[in-house]
Design an enzyme around this catalytic site. Sequence first.
Site, PDB file in Angstrom:
ATOM      1  N   HIS A 107       5.117 -23.536  19.206  1.00 55.75           N
ATOM      2  CA  HIS A 107       5.368 -23.824  17.786  1.00 55.75           C
ATOM      3  C   HIS A 107       6.850 -24.188  17.689  1.00 55.75           C
ATOM      4  O   HIS A 107       7.669 -23.674  18.461  1.00 55.75           O
ATOM      5  CB  HIS A 107       5.183 -22.597  16.901  1.00 55.75           C
ATOM      6  CG  HIS A 107       3.806 -22.013  16.895  1.00 55.75           C
ATOM      7  ND1 HIS A 107       3.398 -21.094  17.816  1.00 55.75           N
ATOM      8  CD2 HIS A 107       2.765 -22.188  16.046  1.00 55.75           C
ATOM      9  CE1 HIS A 107       2.147 -20.735  17.553  1.00 55.75           C
ATOM     10  NE2 HIS A 107       1.741 -21.381  16.483  1.00 55.75           N
ATOM     11  N   ASP A 110       9.062 -21.226  17.854  1.00 55.17           N
ATOM     12  CA  ASP A 110       9.064 -20.426  19.088  1.00 55.17           C
ATOM     13  C   ASP A 110      10.245 -20.878  19.931  1.00 55.17           C
ATOM     14  O   ASP A 110      10.893 -20.079  20.601  1.00 55.17           O
ATOM     15  CB  ASP A 110       7.828 -20.696  19.964  1.00 55.17           C
ATOM     16  CG  ASP A 110       6.529 -20.334  19.293  1.00 55.17           C
ATOM     17  OD1 ASP A 110       6.538 -19.471  18.406  1.00 55.17           O
ATOM     18  OD2 ASP A 110       5.499 -20.935  19.680  1.00 55.17           O
ATOM     19  N   GLU A 274     -10.964 -21.534  20.144  1.00 59.16           N
ATOM     20  CA  GLU A 274     -10.412 -20.263  20.646  1.00 59.16           C
ATOM     21  C   GLU A 274     -11.518 -19.215  20.707  1.00 59.16           C
ATOM     22  O   GLU A 274     -12.265 -19.025  19.746  1.00 59.16           O
ATOM     23  CB  GLU A 274      -9.269 -19.814  19.730  1.00 59.16           C
ATOM     24  CG  GLU A 274      -8.656 -18.491  20.159  1.00 59.16           C
ATOM     25  CD  GLU A 274      -7.291 -18.249  19.541  1.00 59.16           C
ATOM     26  OE1 GLU A 274      -6.511 -19.208  19.383  1.00 59.16           O
ATOM     27  OE2 GLU A 274      -7.000 -17.080  19.233  1.00 59.16           O
ATOM     28  N   HIS A 277     -11.582 -16.573  17.978  1.00 59.62           N
ATOM     29  CA  HIS A 277     -11.899 -17.137  16.660  1.00 59.62           C
ATOM     30  C   HIS A 277     -13.398 -17.384  16.549  1.00 59.62           C
ATOM     31  O   HIS A 277     -13.984 -17.231  15.481  1.00 59.62           O
ATOM     32  CB  HIS A 277     -11.147 -18.442  16.433  1.00 59.62           C
ATOM     33  CG  HIS A 277      -9.656 -18.289  16.427  1.00 59.62           C
ATOM     34  ND1 HIS A 277      -8.793 -19.333  16.200  1.00 59.62           N
ATOM     35  CD2 HIS A 277      -8.869 -17.192  16.614  1.00 59.62           C
ATOM     36  CE1 HIS A 277      -7.546 -18.899  16.253  1.00 59.62           C
ATOM     37  NE2 HIS A 277      -7.571 -17.601  16.519  1.00 59.62           N
ATOM     38  N   ASP A 313      -8.387 -10.429  15.395  1.00 60.64           N
ATOM     39  CA  ASP A 313      -8.017 -11.330  16.477  1.00 60.64           C
ATOM     40  C   ASP A 313      -7.122 -10.551  17.453  1.00 60.64           C
ATOM     41  O   ASP A 313      -5.904 -10.566  17.309  1.00 60.64           O
ATOM     42  CB  ASP A 313      -7.245 -12.494  15.817  1.00 60.64           C
ATOM     43  CG  ASP A 313      -7.132 -13.722  16.682  1.00 60.64           C
ATOM     44  OD1 ASP A 313      -7.846 -13.805  17.693  1.00 60.64           O
ATOM     45  OD2 ASP A 313      -6.325 -14.607  16.340  1.00 60.64           O
ATOM     46  N   ASP A 345      -3.803 -18.348  24.794  1.00 55.87           N
ATOM     47  CA  ASP A 345      -3.345 -17.831  23.497  1.00 55.87           C
ATOM     48  C   ASP A 345      -3.692 -16.345  23.493  1.00 55.87           C
ATOM     49  O   ASP A 345      -4.586 -15.886  22.781  1.00 55.87           O
ATOM     50  CB  ASP A 345      -4.029 -18.589  22.356  1.00 55.87           C
ATOM     51  CG  ASP A 345      -3.335 -18.354  21.031  1.00 55.87           C
ATOM     52  OD1 ASP A 345      -2.424 -17.504  20.991  1.00 55.87           O
ATOM     53  OD2 ASP A 345      -3.700 -19.018  20.042  1.00 55.87           O
TER      54      ASP A 345
HETATM   55  C1  XLS Z   1      -3.723 -17.723  15.669  1.00 51.56           C
HETATM   56  C2  XLS Z   1      -3.796 -19.015  16.327  1.00 51.56           C
HETATM   57  C3  XLS Z   1      -2.467 -19.631  16.725  1.00 51.56           C
HETATM   58  C4  XLS Z   1      -2.647 -21.080  17.060  1.00 51.56           C
HETATM   59  C5  XLS Z   1      -1.398 -21.884  17.039  1.00 51.56           C
HETATM   60  O1  XLS Z   1      -4.697 -17.004  15.504  1.00 51.56           O
HETATM   61  O2  XLS Z   1      -4.632 -18.889  17.435  1.00 51.56           O
HETATM   62  O3  XLS Z   1      -1.909 -18.929  17.779  1.00 51.56           O
HETATM   63  O4  XLS Z   1      -3.225 -21.234  18.311  1.00 51.56           O
HETATM   64  O5  XLS Z   1      -0.797 -21.911  15.796  1.00 51.56           O
HETATM   65 NI    NI Z   2      -4.872 -20.206  18.986  1.00 50.42          NI
HETATM   66 NI    NI Z   3      -5.852 -16.779  17.434  1.00 52.00          NI
END
Ligand code: XLS
Ligand code: NI
Ligand code: NI
Length: 443
Positions: A107, A110, A274, A277, A313, A345
């Site tokens: 990001h 970051d 992800e 998610h 998460d 991630d």
């Molecule tokens: C958060 C997200 C984040 C994205 C990038 O839950 O996974 O890390 O991958 O902004």
């Molecule tokens: Ni992510």
């Molecule tokens: Ni995430």
Amino acid sequence: MGVILGNKEYFKDVKEIKYEGIDSNNPLAYRFYDKDRVVLGKKMSEHFKFAVAYWHSFVNLGNDPFGSGTKVFPWASSPDVMQRSYDKMDAAFEFISKLGLDYFCFHDFDLVEEADSFNESEKRLSKIVDYGKEKINSSNIKVLWGTANLFSNPRYMNGAATNPNFDVVSYAGAQVKNALDATIELGGENYVFWGGREGYMSLINTDMKKELDNLARFLHIAKDYGRSNGFKGWYFIEPKPMEPSKHQYDFDAATVVGFLEHYGLNKDFKLNIEVNHATLASHTFDHELQVAANAGMLGSIDANRGDYQNGWDTDQFPNNIYEIVEALIVINRAGGLQGGGINFDAKTRRNSTDLKDLFYSHIGGIDLFARALLVTEKIFNESDFLKLFSERYASFEKGEGNLFTNNKLSLNDLYNYAKKIDEPKMISGRQEYLENLINRFIF
Ligand code: XLS
Ligand code: NI
Ligand code: NI
């Protein structure tokens, strides 16, 4: 390429991580990931394009809602903000090169800490991008994707692109412009939009239709900006159903595919799926991958895992071989990821406070994917898995079934055909047989 150091070595007691094979008991070696080994027609490194996530590994100190950070990062100690940012990048390049990987994801904030004013943040970002360019040019390390953090700053509490206040929307736009510029400057292969605050807490105060229209407008102009400034990669949307918002607009893969198609964004955007998610959306990981693949939008992966007991998460490193084999079956049947790779991630636990823990976690995740790929290859090449799959649908390849597939049959035709045949046979789906088959190859 070897290890890439800055002024200082941060992970002194770890050397380059090498492939040592399945019999190795060295916890700082790969037992399955042999990057140049060709599996299912491609090198392992090409299958995966593993990336280290800057935020989890070099930025976040382990704070949670109940306590402050626990991790002491030696690259975070300088009193000078730019020096901290250069040190962090040195540590990142050292870490990535010691793992023998080629990619990272970031990001904007970051790379460097956000300042109190937009102009100062912009200056900081451009300095660290210059520094990053030098490091990238003198190494093999690349950017898998960049993104803008449009969720941490309090100004985004009501959303970024979907904020009810246009001033915030424009601020988000300015930030995305700079993040895109940074991604392009650093040779980033893709750009991600994760809409953590793009959603709402209550419909009582939310014009959902307006917010969705604004989100699409925002993505269109961001995409156009990138394209006219030489960005050739894919834009990815990363679905997530909730957290931090109660309802997030990019709920899951199916919702995002529908959104992209509805608003004419489907030519430039793919999905970044992800694991955690997917499970938060009450889906399996492979379900989400398959939905993206069905739409020709399987772009990239954020690898991690959730927790069976916790409903949030947790972003743990992946360790479930069965789940990853199921995922690789879908990915490989779909012809691989489009443009993306496997970004970890994932974060080490708050009480994993040794610098070495960063290595163990990544080695575990990398080896898990490599092992799952070897299992997938065996399932495809040494079993009747693929054959059984196609046999299940064989009735659509011949006779009336084939006419149906080619849109040649009406409802009356189905009626006439059904009257001619006997009661259809019961055909087993053989789920347990297939589950055993997968397990047989997990060695
Ligand atoms: C958060 C997200 C984040 C994205 C990038 O839950 O996974 O890390 O991958 O902004
Ligand atoms: Ni992510
Ligand atoms: Ni995430």
